[in-house]
Design a protein around this motif. Structure first.
Motif: not given
Lengths: 498, 165
Positions: A469, A472, A474, B19-20, B22-24, B26, B35
């Motif tokens: 993350l 990213k 954010s 994977r975005g 605000n989230f991931v 795996f 998460f």
């Protein structure tokens, strides 16, 4: 009776900030000092006025007695507070201040001289009949004599610098064959640190605890104690975790050790804040180690359990006032623990580290207190002690205090430089620490368990998630990497030997 | 997609599923993780999975591994084969751990030393640090003399280890 309206603080870092805070609460103006490279540190700008001492070695700056006294007179300070370290236990400075119109916040020069001399203080202790560690405190400093005395005392022995403190000039010797080399090294370190290479030899006590008693005296002859502190967790002979009360002593030993401390302070007509240090054996027997004639680094744990402000007491006593509380009015409530955050690498022989602090953090946990002399963006240089902060927590009991300390430690990461934060949290999670099995060689005994741990399955998963993350928007939005162009080693331009 | 990361100098592999912003999601050895980034503060983040929320500390300086703080434990995370994940240690050289002063030299050029033998004493932060031989061998060259100031991370002596000869 002289009222103190303005105090010059002859110190720096967290203790200068700590004194400023009390002065503010008392409506007292403060004047601080700063040197080259310290322009951005809080002790410079948190006071009402800050005076520049220039650069160069310490004896030209924070140890420059005449200059500091002269500055105090110039700005019209009523008193000088020396903090700890630097000039706090320097009797010639205290004497100079005593002769001027400025008050010295601390004990008399005579008390400092007596207790600062490890040999004279031991003789005094024996006179009073208080227990002292078996040892050799003689004037004959020849290798032959010292070695012979060590044999008489019985190995292991401890070589200590007579003028010493803070673990400098101190060596444990386990056998006769290692004595000569250890002595040479201790003497050299002592000479460098204190300008005096006289040493004394003491019996090295197995499984000892470091117990000290906070005492306070006023100019009317009253002396009281504010209970004990246990400071057994040490690395390189320097305290890193301190607590009050000690998990090791019952009320019987407590009253005996505290009374002994009061007797010692009374016998020398002690005035102000002082600490009598003892070594406690497993049997419950204790021996006098030394008396520190100043405010201790770890004084906040005492403040937390007694609800007092010891800097305020110091100032009131300097004004000739009576002690604010009597012995029977003093109560100790709950449990307090302090840990010292250092810029150092515990996994590599505690080598000090330097660099820029990107983010200090703030403890959010209830009843926690962070005493620090640094803010985000400050740099830690090699010119001063590498202590970054003292994190102190209070709990209803020891268990709660440990839990709160664990939480608070995570809230003050001091990102940007290598610290011992991680190591401190390994110590307080250690089963033996939790049980209160704390001895002065704790970190040595549990060396292997205190090393870096294998990450657990869940820690690995969270680390991976954070990594994924972290790229990213954010996530990175607020991360500050402005230090990239300033390596810690850029500090070397200002390198000087102090 | 198989990926590898170095966490505290050890390798870990996982399969990235999605994977975005605000989230991931795996998988590590057959176990699936999801998460969510619940909140991001300065140098702190809240990662929520079905097991609960972890408040972590995060910090990264340019070119350095990502530091992740989890309840007081520190994790250095970097991609495999990155510059920062590689060890900087050079074999056969004794390096000053930090800036200081050479207090005492115990060896001379050409001297034969045993592993762990003290070579010199460096004074830094008013403390003495003994620099010891990293292996058995011969001191080929001492780069400094007593009393000299040295910077951090510089070679102090060149030791030719026995095995090499």
């Amino acid at each position: 009776m002289k009222t103190i309206n303005k105090v010059l603080i002859a110190n720096r870092g967290e203790i200068a900030c700590r004194i400023i805070q009390t002065c503010r609460n008392m409506g007292i103006e403060t004047v601080t000092l700063f040197t080259e490279g310290e322009e951005k540190l809080p002790h410079r700008y948190k006071s009402d006025e800050a005076l520049y001492l220039g650069g160069g070695p310490l004896h030209d700056t924070y140890l420059n007695q005449d200059k500091i006294l002269q500055l105090a007179e110039q700005v019209g300070a009523d008193a000088i507070h020396p903090g700890y370290g630097f000039l706090s236990e320097n009797s010639s400075f205290a004497r100079k201040v005593e002769k001027s119109k400025v008050l010295f916040v601390g004990p008399s020069p005579e008390s400092m001289e007596l207790m600062g001399d490890k040999i004279a203080s031991k003789i005094k202790i024996e006179e009073i009949g208080a227990p002292a560690v078996p040892g050799y405190h003689g004037k004959d400093q020849s290798l032959k004599k010292l070695r012979q005395e060590s044999g008489k005392i019985g190995y292991p022995v401890l070589i200590k610098a007579s003028a010493g403190g803070g673990g400098k000039g101190m060596r444990v010797v386990n056998e006769d064959s290692a004595f000569a080399e250890a002595l040479e090294s201790a003497k050299r370190e002592a000479l460098n640190a204190f300008g005096n290479d006289q040493v004394l030899i003491e019996k090295y006590i197995q499984n000892p605890r470091h117990i000290e008693v906070q005492v306070f005296g006023d100019k009317l002859g009253n002396v009281i104690h504010l209970f004990e502190r246990e400071c057994s967790i040490q690395r390189r002979h320097q305290k890193i975790i301190e607590e009050c009360p000690s998990p090791a002593i019952d009320s019987k030993i407590r009253s005996k050790i505290c009374q002994t401390a009061v007797d010692i302070a009374k016998s020398i007509n002690y005035v102000g804040a002082g600490t009598v240090e003892f070594m406690l054996e497993e049997s419950g027997d204790f021996y006098f180690l030394e008396m520190n004639t100043r405010l201790q680094v770890e004084h906040p744990v005492t403040e937390m359990v007694t609800g007092t402000d010891l800097v305020k007491w110091q100032i009131q006593i300097a004004e000739n006032k009576k002690l604010p509380l009597t012995q029977s009015e003093l109560r100790s409530r709950g449990h307090a623990i302090e840990c010292r955050l250092y810029a150092e690498d515990p996994d590599h022989e505690f080598l000090p580290s330097i660099g820029r602090i990107e983010y200090v953090g703030t403890p959010q946990t209830r009843d926690s207190r962070l005493d620090t002399g640094y803010v985000d963006g400050n740099s830690v240089s090699i010119n001063f002690d590498p202590m970054l902060a003292k994190l102190v927590v209070w709990g209803e009991n020891r268990e709660e205090a440990i839990a709160k300390l664990k939480e608070s430690l995570a809230e003050v990461p001091f990102f940007g430089i290598k610290t011992n934060g991680n190591y401190l949290s390994r110590i307080i999670k250690h089963p033996q620490f939790i049980k209160g099995e704390t001895y002065t060689h704790f970190v040595e005994t549990h060396k292997n368990e205190l090393g870096p741990l294998e990450p657990t399955e869940s820690e690995v998963a969270v680390s991976i998630a954070a990594y994924l993350l972290s790229g990213k928007k954010s996530f990175t939005g607020t991360v500050n990497t402005s230090s990239a162009d300033q390596s810690p080693w850029d500090q070397l331009i200002d390198f000087r030997n102090v | 997609m198989k990926q590898e990361l170095i966490i505290n100098e050890k390798e870990y592999s996982f399969d990235l599923i999605e994977r975005g912003e605000n989230f991931v999601e795996f998988e590590i050895s057959g176990k699936k993780y999801h998460f969510e980034l619940s909140k991001k503060e300065r140098h702190a983040a809240y990662l929520t999975s079905k097991e609960g929320t972890n408040r972590i500390g995060v910090y990264q300086a340019q070119g350095e591994p990502l530091t992740v703080l989890q309840s007081g434990n520190e994790f250095k995370v970097s991609p495999k084969n990155s510059r920062s994940s590689k060890k900087k240690k050079k074999a056969g050289s004794m390096i000053s751990p930090m800036p200081g002063k050479i207090l005492k030299l115990m060896v001379v050029n050409g001297q034969v030393v045993k592993k762990g033998e003290p070579l010199l004493i460096l004074e830094a932060m008013k403390m003495e640090h003994t620099i010891k031989a990293s292996s058995d061998g011969v001191i080929e060259e001492v780069f400094f003399s007593e009393g000299e100031l040295v910077q951090g991370q510089v070679d102090l002596v060149r030791l030719v280890s026995k095995e090499k000869k």
